[in-house]
Design a protein around this motif. Structure first.
Motif, PDB file in Angstrom:
ATOM      1  N   ARG A   1      48.169 -22.429 -11.191  1.00  0.00           N
ATOM      2  CA  ARG A   1      47.628 -21.547 -12.225  1.00  0.00           C
ATOM      3  C   ARG A   1      46.547 -22.277 -13.025  1.00  0.00           C
ATOM      4  NH1 ARG A   1      45.604 -17.274 -13.757  1.00  0.00           N
ATOM      5  NH2 ARG A   1      45.987 -16.634 -15.870  1.00  0.00           N
ATOM      6  N   ASN A   2      46.793 -23.541 -13.378  1.00  0.00           N
ATOM      7  CA  ASN A   2      45.790 -24.326 -14.108  1.00  0.00           C
ATOM      8  C   ASN A   2      44.536 -24.531 -13.271  1.00  0.00           C
ATOM      9  OD1 ASN A   2      47.272 -24.573 -16.454  1.00  0.00           O
ATOM     10  ND2 ASN A   2      48.257 -26.470 -15.788  1.00  0.00           N
ATOM     11  N   TYR A   3      44.705 -24.714 -11.981  1.00  0.00           N
ATOM     12  CA  TYR A   3      43.563 -24.870 -11.078  1.00  0.00           C
ATOM     13  C   TYR A   3      42.713 -23.592 -11.063  1.00  0.00           C
ATOM     14  CZ  TYR A   3      40.939 -25.124  -6.744  1.00  0.00           C
ATOM     15  OH  TYR A   3      39.940 -25.086  -5.822  1.00  0.00           O
ATOM     16  N   ILE A   4      43.352 -22.444 -11.004  1.00  0.00           N
ATOM     17  CA  ILE A   4      42.640 -21.157 -10.998  1.00  0.00           C
ATOM     18  C   ILE A   4      41.882 -20.957 -12.316  1.00  0.00           C
ATOM     19  CG2 ILE A   4      42.939 -18.638 -10.957  1.00  0.00           C
ATOM     20  CD1 ILE A   4      43.186 -19.955  -8.221  1.00  0.00           C
ATOM     21  N   LEU A   5      42.528 -21.248 -13.443  1.00  0.00           N
ATOM     22  CA  LEU A   5      41.865 -21.108 -14.744  1.00  0.00           C
ATOM     23  C   LEU A   5      40.630 -22.005 -14.828  1.00  0.00           C
ATOM     24  CD1 LEU A   5      44.924 -20.977 -17.180  1.00  0.00           C
ATOM     25  CD2 LEU A   5      43.443 -19.075 -16.517  1.00  0.00           C
TER      26      LEU A   5
END
Length: 148
Positions: free
Chosen positions: A33-37
């Motif tokens: 999720r952090n990678y996508i953000l």
């Protein structure tokens, strides 16, 4: 003739496998999720830098800044962008940021990328902005590092 023993998993073995899988997912999902953000932030920063270049070109040609995004060649004012950086005239399911042009004067302007949809969960950087002098800001909790 003897029957072969049942070969399979016991309930305990199955529960251990499920527990291991749950632990792996609980570690991997937040990282993903952090990678996508972060990837979506890159699309917004790219769009803001491109808009800034268009504003500078507009100023060189006309000796004033454009008052709307449509004057800079974008389809609407405001404009939404997707993760691929494509501009859209209205907010869609795939929209990640809303681009706005504000505070336009003879001496400057403010460009903002406001997170929408799933990207609105980005508390780390929040709204990304650029002003005419080139100063870059972010409204989130870690705003200092968002433009690096």
């Amino acid at each position: 003739m003897p029957t072969p023993p049942n070969r399979g998993f016991t309930l305990i073995e199955l529960m251990i496998a499920v527990a291991i899988l749950a632990i792996i997912v609980s570690i991997a999902l937040p990282s993903y999720r952090n990678y996508i953000l972060k990837a979506n932030r890159t699309a917004a920063k790219t769009a803001l830098v491109e808009l800034q270049a268009r504003q500078d070109g507009y100023y060189v040609d006309r000796r004033r800044y454009a008052a709307t995004l449509t004057a800079l060649g974008y389809p609407a004012n405001p404009t939404w962008i997707s993760a691929t950086g494509e501009p859209e005239t209205e907010e869609m399911d795939r929209s990640i940021y809303r681009l706005e042009l504000s505070e336009v004067t003879v001496k400057g302007y403010r460009l903002e990328a406001i997170p929408v949809g799933a990207q609105a969960d980005d508390a780390r950087c929040g709204t990304l902005s650029v002003i005419a002098s080139g100063r870059k800001q972010a409204s989130g909790s870690d705003g200092v590092d968002c433009w690096r």
